[in-house]
Design an enzyme around this catalytic site. Structure first.
Site, PDB file in Angstrom:
ATOM      1  N   ASP A  81      47.379  26.914  44.095  1.00 45.73           N
ATOM      2  CA  ASP A  81      47.389  27.599  42.803  1.00 45.73           C
ATOM      3  C   ASP A  81      47.579  26.568  41.685  1.00 45.73           C
ATOM      4  OD1 ASP A  81      47.465  29.754  41.069  1.00 45.73           O
ATOM      5  OD2 ASP A  81      49.602  30.154  41.375  1.00 45.73           O
ATOM      6  N   GLY A 185      55.345  34.459  33.626  1.00 45.15           N
ATOM      7  CA  GLY A 185      56.775  34.666  33.393  1.00 45.15           C
ATOM      8  C   GLY A 185      57.077  36.093  32.956  1.00 45.15           C
ATOM      9  N   SER A 215      53.692  39.221  36.983  1.00 45.20           N
ATOM     10  CA  SER A 215      55.086  39.680  36.863  1.00 45.20           C
ATOM     11  C   SER A 215      55.359  40.384  35.538  1.00 45.20           C
ATOM     12  CB  SER A 215      56.041  38.498  36.981  1.00 45.20           C
ATOM     13  OG  SER A 215      55.933  37.926  38.254  1.00 45.20           O
ATOM     14  N   ASN A 234      47.915  37.400  40.782  1.00 44.49           N
ATOM     15  CA  ASN A 234      48.926  36.386  41.109  1.00 44.49           C
ATOM     16  C   ASN A 234      50.307  36.848  40.653  1.00 44.49           C
ATOM     17  OD1 ASN A 234      46.574  34.985  41.581  1.00 44.49           O
ATOM     18  ND2 ASN A 234      47.317  33.089  40.682  1.00 44.49           N
TER      19      ASN A 234
HETATM   20  P1  13P Z   1      54.033  35.267  37.125  1.00 45.63           P
HETATM   21  O1  13P Z   1      55.117  34.302  37.450  1.00 45.63           O
HETATM   22  O2  13P Z   1      54.062  35.758  35.715  1.00 45.63           O
HETATM   23  O3  13P Z   1      53.972  36.390  38.113  1.00 45.63           O
HETATM   24  O4  13P Z   1      52.648  34.487  37.242  1.00 45.63           O
HETATM   25  C1  13P Z   1      52.226  34.061  38.505  1.00 45.63           C
HETATM   26  C2  13P Z   1      50.934  33.349  38.428  1.00 45.63           C
HETATM   27  O5  13P Z   1      50.078  33.653  37.659  1.00 45.63           O
HETATM   28  C3  13P Z   1      50.733  32.241  39.383  1.00 45.63           C
HETATM   29  O6  13P Z   1      49.490  31.658  39.264  1.00 45.63           O
END
Ligand code: 13P
Length: 283
Positions: A81, A185, A215, A234
């Site tokens: 990632d 985040g 998230s 993600n």
């Molecule tokens: P979050 O931490 O906001 O869930 O984002 C994760 C992400 O996009 C990892 O590539």
């Protein structure tokens, strides 16, 4: 079994659901994600973000992902990632990651095309699939120092449809991360998602679409994204929050028990997301 995302995405696009791509940062999170997918009988995209190399080196991350992923009874893609530079992404391909992201989304368009194409040429010769990002998913204000997936002070640039069509043609990329309103985040409120843009992107582009910054983006928003055109979502921060929440009520004297409870919290959260995104049409 370890696979690429090709077959997973073919199914998700046809049936209208998204696959969860949870970021692991240690053996506990890695193992828990695979166990959860197996319990529900659904595919998972096990992701390791290059920015988390203060926890695991690329080699360690690969070995863990390969160990749990290759033994799984469900399809597991092992994904790098937010690969930040071409050299690291090529290293991940050589190690055996089945899917990689080259993230040059903060660079000018031409640089993004050039880096993505270089990675695609290298990866495709080794049957590895590539994700890139066009537009830019930035970081939200609330979590800064602990969320290193994107720069703390950067901001969103929405994905433009004609530019995305051009980008896919020029690079040969296999999937595209788009910017439609989420950030990495936690947020102060719930983000507003540009669903019209999502629908246009889905219609115009021949490749699966990826949503970063899952998230805290709002359950209704995420379910709509999963069923209206996004193939992969993600999530990272929410699993760390789930681990904390699962260990809030007890005064632990036993580290072993704390870790087990944290893992159980992560597992519940991932089950929730598999169901919310209708992954594999899981009930
Ligand atoms: P979050 O931490 O906001 O869930 O984002 C994760 C992400 O996009 C990892 O590539």
């Amino acid at each position: 079994m370890l696979v690429t995302t090709k077959e997973m995405f073919a199914q998700s696009r046809e049936k209208g659901y998204a696959i969860v791509a949870p970021d692991y940062w240690d053996s506990n999170s890695c193992k828990t994600y695979v166990e959860t997918a197996e319990e529900l009988g659904v595919p998972v995209i096990l992701s390791f973000a290059q920015a988390h190399d203060d926890m695991l080196s690329l080699e360690e991350a690969y070995e863990l992902g390969r160990f749990y992923g290759s033994r799984a009874k469900v399809p597991v893609a092992l994904h790098l990632d937010h690969g930040q530079d071409v050299e690291t992404v090529k290293k991940a391909i050589d190690l055996g990651f089945t899917s990689v992201m080259i993230d040059a989304s903060a660079q000018p368009y031409e640089v993004n095309v050039q880096r993505t194409k270089e990675v695609c040429d290298y990866a495709h010769a080794k049957c590895v699939v590539v994700e890139a990002e066009l537009g830019h998913v930035g970081s939200s204000d609330v979590i800064t120092s602990e969320n290193k997936e994107a720069l703390a002070d950067d901001h969103n640039i929405y994905t433009e449809v004609p530019m995305a069509e051009q980008f896919v043609k020029e690079t040969g990329v296999d999937s595209l991360a788009v910017s439609i309103g989420t950030s990495h985040g936690l947020y102060k409120g719930t983000p507003v998602i540009d669903f019209d843009r999502l629908h246009e992107l889905r219609k115009a582009l021949p490749v699966p679409l990826v949503l970063h910054g899952g998230s805290g983006s709002g359950d209704e928003n995420l379910e709509r994204c999963a069923t209206e055109g996004i193939s992969k979502i993600n999530v990272f921060t929410d699993f760390t929050v789930a681990a904390i929440n699962a260990t809030n009520d007890e005064d632990y004297v036993n580290w072993y028990k704390l870790i087990k409870d944290a893992n159980a919290g992560i597992k519940e959260k991932l089950k929730f997301y598999f169901r919310l995104f209708h992954t594999g049409k899981a009930e």
